[in-house]
Design a protein around this motif. Structure first.
Motif, PDB file in Angstrom:
ATOM      1  N   ARG A  41       0.587  12.572  16.783  1.00 46.05           N
ATOM      2  CA  ARG A  41       1.322  12.575  17.898  1.00 46.05           C
ATOM      3  C   ARG A  41       1.257  11.138  18.542  1.00 46.05           C
ATOM      4  NH1 ARG A  41       1.752  16.726  23.007  1.00 46.05           N
ATOM      5  NH2 ARG A  41       3.190  17.238  21.605  1.00 46.05           N
ATOM      6  N   TYR A  42      -0.019  10.461  18.429  1.00 46.23           N
ATOM      7  CA  TYR A  42      -0.236   9.223  19.115  1.00 46.23           C
ATOM      8  C   TYR A  42      -0.571   8.043  18.061  1.00 46.23           C
ATOM      9  CZ  TYR A  42      -1.278  12.137  23.171  1.00 46.23           C
ATOM     10  OH  TYR A  42      -1.135  13.147  24.006  1.00 46.23           O
ATOM     11  N   PRO A  43      -0.044   6.775  18.508  1.00 47.30           N
ATOM     12  CA  PRO A  43       0.573   6.468  19.315  1.00 47.30           C
ATOM     13  C   PRO A  43       1.932   6.904  19.543  1.00 47.30           C
ATOM     14  CG  PRO A  43      -0.331   4.402  18.121  1.00 47.30           C
ATOM     15  CD  PRO A  43      -0.351   5.702  17.441  1.00 47.30           C
ATOM     16  N   VAL A  44       2.488   6.898  20.886  1.00 47.98           N
ATOM     17  CA  VAL A  44       3.932   7.549  21.220  1.00 47.98           C
ATOM     18  C   VAL A  44       4.847   6.323  21.371  1.00 47.98           C
ATOM     19  CG1 VAL A  44       5.409   8.814  22.580  1.00 47.98           C
ATOM     20  CG2 VAL A  44       3.412   9.534  21.949  1.00 47.98           C
ATOM     21  N   ILE A  45       4.404   5.098  22.063  1.00 41.71           N
ATOM     22  CA  ILE A  45       4.916   3.947  22.334  1.00 41.71           C
ATOM     23  C   ILE A  45       4.230   2.872  21.768  1.00 41.71           C
ATOM     24  CG2 ILE A  45       6.081   2.404  24.098  1.00 41.71           C
ATOM     25  CD1 ILE A  45       6.118   5.062  25.955  1.00 41.71           C
ATOM     26  N   PHE A  51       1.100   5.768  14.209  1.00 36.62           N
ATOM     27  CA  PHE A  51       2.597   5.590  14.812  1.00 36.62           C
ATOM     28  C   PHE A  51       3.491   6.237  13.692  1.00 36.62           C
ATOM     29  CE2 PHE A  51       6.602   3.752  15.770  1.00 36.62           C
ATOM     30  CZ  PHE A  51       6.778   3.903  17.019  1.00 36.62           C
ATOM     31  N   ILE A  52       3.543   5.875  12.203  1.00 33.17           N
ATOM     32  CA  ILE A  52       4.803   6.003  11.437  1.00 33.17           C
ATOM     33  C   ILE A  52       4.567   7.413  10.813  1.00 33.17           C
ATOM     34  CG2 ILE A  52       5.306   3.708  10.941  1.00 33.17           C
ATOM     35  CD1 ILE A  52       3.904   4.089   8.226  1.00 33.17           C
ATOM     36  N   ASN A  53       3.211   8.280  10.955  1.00 30.23           N
ATOM     37  CA  ASN A  53       3.073   9.336  10.457  1.00 30.23           C
ATOM     38  C   ASN A  53       3.736  10.429  11.388  1.00 30.23           C
ATOM     39  OD1 ASN A  53       2.012  11.820   9.500  1.00 30.23           O
ATOM     40  ND2 ASN A  53      -0.147  11.036   9.059  1.00 30.23           N
ATOM     41  N   PRO A  54       4.784  11.210  10.950  1.00 29.03           N
ATOM     42  CA  PRO A  54       5.178  12.152  11.597  1.00 29.03           C
ATOM     43  C   PRO A  54       4.473  13.490  12.083  1.00 29.03           C
ATOM     44  CG  PRO A  54       6.625  12.086   9.652  1.00 29.03           C
ATOM     45  CD  PRO A  54       5.309  11.365   9.487  1.00 29.03           C
ATOM     46  N   ALA A 113       9.396   4.393  10.100  1.00 28.61           N
ATOM     47  CA  ALA A 113       9.054   5.149  11.175  1.00 28.61           C
ATOM     48  C   ALA A 113      10.384   6.270  10.993  1.00 28.61           C
ATOM     49  CB  ALA A 113       9.207   4.275  12.256  1.00 28.61           C
ATOM     50  N   GLN A 114       9.762   7.305  10.330  1.00 28.35           N
ATOM     51  CA  GLN A 114      10.884   8.375  10.198  1.00 28.35           C
ATOM     52  C   GLN A 114      11.414   9.077  11.303  1.00 28.35           C
ATOM     53  OE1 GLN A 114       9.468  11.148   7.025  1.00 28.35           O
ATOM     54  NE2 GLN A 114       8.428   9.500   6.003  1.00 28.35           N
ATOM     55  N   ASP A 125       0.823  -1.089  -0.010  1.00 22.41           N
ATOM     56  CA  ASP A 125       0.052   0.170   0.064  1.00 22.41           C
ATOM     57  C   ASP A 125       0.711   1.279  -0.135  1.00 22.41           C
ATOM     58  OD1 ASP A 125      -2.163  -1.441   0.117  1.00 22.41           O
ATOM     59  OD2 ASP A 125      -2.599  -1.317   2.101  1.00 22.41           O
ATOM     60  N   GLN A 126       1.938   1.300   0.790  1.00 23.80           N
ATOM     61  CA  GLN A 126       2.875   2.327   0.820  1.00 23.80           C
ATOM     62  C   GLN A 126       3.385   2.660  -0.495  1.00 23.80           C
ATOM     63  OE1 GLN A 126       5.769   1.696   3.881  1.00 23.80           O
ATOM     64  NE2 GLN A 126       4.565   2.372   5.518  1.00 23.80           N
ATOM     65  N   THR A 127       3.776   1.800  -1.198  1.00 22.21           N
ATOM     66  CA  THR A 127       4.569   1.721  -2.606  1.00 22.21           C
ATOM     67  C   THR A 127       3.479   2.080  -3.658  1.00 22.21           C
ATOM     68  OG1 THR A 127       5.923  -0.068  -2.008  1.00 22.21           O
ATOM     69  CG2 THR A 127       5.443   0.396  -4.295  1.00 22.21           C
ATOM     70  N   LYS A 128       2.310   1.777  -3.564  1.00 18.94           N
ATOM     71  CA  LYS A 128       1.239   2.148  -4.385  1.00 18.94           C
ATOM     72  C   LYS A 128       0.882   3.531  -4.266  1.00 18.94           C
ATOM     73  CE  LYS A 128      -3.393   0.622  -6.316  1.00 18.94           C
ATOM     74  NZ  LYS A 128      -4.181   1.835  -6.068  1.00 18.94           N
ATOM     75  N   ASN A 129       0.662   3.908  -3.095  1.00 13.30           N
ATOM     76  CA  ASN A 129       0.271   5.339  -2.780  1.00 13.30           C
ATOM     77  C   ASN A 129       1.282   6.524  -2.898  1.00 13.30           C
ATOM     78  OD1 ASN A 129      -2.406   4.167  -2.533  1.00 13.30           O
ATOM     79  ND2 ASN A 129      -2.057   3.975  -0.155  1.00 13.30           N
TER      80      ASN A 129
END
Length: 797
Positions: free
Chosen positions: A477-481, A471-474, A494-495, A229-233
């Motif tokens: 904010r949440y989730p943090v952990i 989580f991986i979207n900069p 996870a940039q 999905d990441q690749t396609k989008n």
């Protein structure tokens, strides 16, 4: 004209550029000047950072966009024509070009890396600079491109007009791969460290082959839905309506670009092998993402698909080629056409360096033996033996150990930033859930503010998996952990992840590299330049293994009488948990291959008896050690004092030499940056020395004390010494106020801040007057700078 009085830039403009143009080069499209192709290594200073020197070529010559073929290093006319050759060759090797030129404006020296057995270096007059067609013909001969393959290799890159261009190593990887395909190579392996843009690189490769019609129908194969999905989008979006993702049981053959989860087109039952709805010769090109996984073994479902489409060109992408006695990436795909390592990525400044915090618990090191007849929390009699690190969270769960790990993570986050994106790698789903609960209970205020502060993201939990994108979207904010086991090991971009916690027994070098890769991305917009690894299970000992960042070496060879072991039965990598060693666990394979797809099916460790012991068995930290990533790509394990001595000795043979350099530097920051580039870790060193001496020292005193055994003077002691000598007596009014404030700032923060002219915009200077007025109080900029240098002489005299 006195040529020797001209600057290097003047030599470039008045002599070198005209000579290139006269030889027929298009200055606008084929020649680029002052090409900076790296960012400069990130140098960490506590919570701050700086960058080392970026690599910059004076000229790069191109046959076509993103097709460099030569570099030119210029010097002013006080140098000999060939004096910059070693630097030019360094750049030529990095940019993967055969021709390195140097010039001082009188002529050129050419080093031809394509020459085999002839004269390598030749002197040329300005009028003898080679024409574009001549260098391209010699380039093609160097690459083995003939009249048929050379035009294919010239297929253009995708350009959307935004100015985005591939980085130099991506250009190398793309060109090498397209050239290999143009020459008829059927299987191609590309090795690029996590975080270096493998998917974007794959897109440009596919685009060039597709647009040139060398590949009309293409299959991109991955093993995780999120990767597809990441690749396609994202990177593959320009393919537009020509692209589809295979999702159902019925194949539509009207598309040209197909993206698929390998599990979506194959299965144990024949009716699930829907890839067979395509004819064997349907695809011209197959690109296998993360090819170190199933496609590395002969009898995997991946290999069935690749064998079915055996007539297609097949390209394997990986950060971690798998090479063991049982499986091999290079046996199938061949030697990599290009490799870009983690070490090189960090050195270039494209990847984030790291520090390691190693934490040891008493029960892990000393072991724990249950009292005779002890039952665990579930009423099971606990086997009477000594349990140690190899058993923790697999055979034995100590609830207080989980609590201790969670407490140390919480302590770290509170001391730095409670909203630092953090991934906690656990041994299995049960362990990840226990860790989630412990972290929730230790962070009640954060969880009250948002219940998703801590989330378990594992393959069996739909809600947790749904939070992976957040989580991986900069920007979210949440989730943090995130507590996890295998789901986030690979393919998770996870940039902004700044903390990787290892509470997992890691036996596979492949998996270890993938996990470390979760933190290596840099995101400057969100202040992510480095990351911390917190290790509770000695996993980071793998950093010392030469295989960690070395070239892949094939050790697998098939034998008719000994078929490769299926991926869900792989033994641990040799040297890291062999049967009978402390890290070995019976029946566990390489998690990089088994159970690491959508459902994490192997995480629970079926068949293992696990004892759970309550809070009456205490656990304490007995040792904690911090290690730093050094400029040679290795973790610094010696004391910071000895390490600093070695770094300083590279630059200064004696204290007198250091004092001369410090005194002559217009800005002391220049000397500080020089030593930082050599590896001096200023902030950790300052913290360690202050802990022992009780004095906050600036850079000058740190070096004098640590490297040359001088008694330490604190910043405050130096400032008081200046006051006693009445340095300010010759200044009046605003000028005196400014200098007194600068001295106070020095005592509080050190020398670097007061050398920054922007300090005049900050308190308390803004209360004295506007920056322009303050500078005028010294008679102008020159007077202010002279007063500042005088203050520095008073400080260090």
């Amino acid at each position: 004209m006195d040529k020797k009085a001209l600057s290097e830039r003047d030599i470039c403009t008045k002599f070198i550029a005209p000579a290139i143009a006269a030889a027929g080069w298009d200055i606008q499209h084929q020649v680029r000047e002052e090409v900076t192709f790296t960012h400069g290594r990130v140098i960490v200073r506590g919570r701050l950072h700086t960058r080392g020197k970026a690599r910059r070529a004076d000229f790069v010559l191109y046959h076509a966009p993103n097709r460099p073929i030569a570099v030119i290093e210029a010097k002013d006319n006080t140098h000999r024509p060939g004096e910059g050759m070693q630097q030019a060759l360094d750049y030529a090797e990095a940019l993967d070009v055969p021709f390195a030129f140097t010039s001082n404006g009188d002529g050129f020296v050419l080093h031809d890396r394509s020459v085999d057995g002839g004269k390598v270096e030749t002197h040329l007059t300005l009028e003898q600079f080679p024409a574009p067609a001549e260098l391209w013909a010699r380039y093609c001969a160097w690459r083995g491109l003939d009249a048929t393959s050379a035009p294919k290799a010239e297929a253009p890159y995708y350009d959307d007009g935004s100015g985005r261009a591939p980085r130099y190593y991506q250009v190398n990887a793309i060109n090498r791969t397209v050239e290999a395909v143009a020459k008829g190579q059927q299987r191609v392996l590309l090795v690029m460290a996590t975080g270096t843009g493998k998917t974007y690189t794959a897109f440009q490769i596919i685009w060039r082959l597709w647009k040139s019609r060398q590949a009309k129908r293409i299959l991109f194969l991955a093993d995780r839905n999120i990767l597809v999905d990441q690749t396609k989008n994202n990177d593959f979006k320009p393919f537009g309506a020509a692209m589809t993702k295979i999702t159902g049981r019925k194949i539509d053959t009207a598309y040209e670009i197909y993206l698929s989860l390998y599990q979506a087109v194959s299965g144990a039952e024949e009716d699930k092998n829907i890839y067979k709805q395509f004819s064997p010769d349907f695809f011209d090109l197959i690109v296998v993402d993360e090819c170190h996984r199933g496609s590395a073994t002969d009898d995997s479902a991946w290999r069935d698909i690749l064998d079915y489409f055996s007539s297609a060109t097949q390209i394997g992408l990986t950060a971690t080629p798998k090479e063991t006695k049982d499986v091999s990436s290079t046996f199938y795909f061949g030697e990599p056409v290009y490799t870009y390592s983690l070490k090189q990525g960090i050195e270039d400044g494209f990847l984030a360096p790291y520090k390691v915090v190693r934490i040891d618990f008493d029960r892990d090191l000393q072991g724990w033996r249950p009292p005779q007849g002890m039952l665990d929390k579930h009423g099971q009699p606990i086997e009477d033996r000594i349990y140690n690190l190899r058993d923790m969270d697999r055979q034995l769960v100590l609830e207080m150990r989980t609590q201790a790990v969670a407490a140390r993570i919480t302590q770290f986050l509170k001391a730095t930033d409670p909203f630092t994106k953090t991934i906690v790698f656990c041994d299995d789903i049960d362990h990840a859930e226990r860790m989630r609960q412990a972290l929730v209970n230790l962070n009640p205020a954060q969880v009250k503010a948002n219940r998703k502060y801590v989330m378990r993201i594992t393959g069996d939990d739909a809600e947790g998996k749904a939070e992976l994108d957040n989580f991986i979207n900069p920007e979210v904010r949440y989730p943090v952990i995130a507590t996890t086991s295998k789901l986030m090991t690979t393919g998770v971009d996870a940039q902004t992840c700044k903390l990787i916690v290892l509470d997992q027994h890691i036996q596979s070098m492949t998996e270890f590299k993938q996990i470390i890769g979760r933190g290596t991305r840099i995101n400057e917009d969100y202040g992510k330049f480095w990351f911390t690894i917190m290790d509770f299970k000695k996993a980071t000992e793998l950093f010392a293994d030469p295989a960690f960042d070395g070239e892949p070496v094939q050790v697998y060879a098939p034998r008719d009488d000994e078929p490769p072991v299926p991926p869900d039965e792989l033994p641990p990598d040799p040297g890291h948990g062999e049967p009978g060693s402390p890290g070995a666990v019976a029946g566990l394979g390489d998690p990089g291959d088994a159970g690491a797809f959508e459902g994490e099916g192997a995480e629970q460790g079926a068949g293992r008896k696990k004892y759970v012991v309550g809070r009456d068995v205490t656990v304490h930290i007995v040792a904690e050690r911090v290690q730093y990533y050094g400029p040679d790509g290795k973790l610094i394990t010696e004391s910071l004092r000895e390490y600093t001595r070695h770094c300083v000795a590279k630059q200064f043979r004696s204290m007198d030499e250091f004092l001369r350099r410090w005194g002559s530097a217009e800005q002391k920051k220049a000397v500080i940056d020089e030593l930082a580039a050599l590896g001096v870790l200023w902030e950790p060193l300052a913290d360690e020395v202050q802990a022992k001496t009780g004095k906050p020292l600036d850079a000058f005193d740190l070096i004098c004390h640590v490297a040359f055994d001088q008694p330490p003077l604190s910043r405050r002691e130096r400032a008081e010494g200046v006051k006693k000598r009445n340095y300010f007596g010759k200044y009046q009014g605003a000028a005196r106020q400014v200098l007194e404030a600068l001295l106070e700032k020095y005592a509080d923060t050190g020398i670097e801040p007061i050398e920054d002219p922007r300090i005049l915009t900050l308190p308390p200077f803004d209360r004295i007057g506007a920056p322009l007025e303050l500078v005028k109080a010294f008679g102008g900029k020159a007077g202010y700078e002279a007063a500042l240098r005088g203050l520095e002489r008073a400080l260090y005299g």
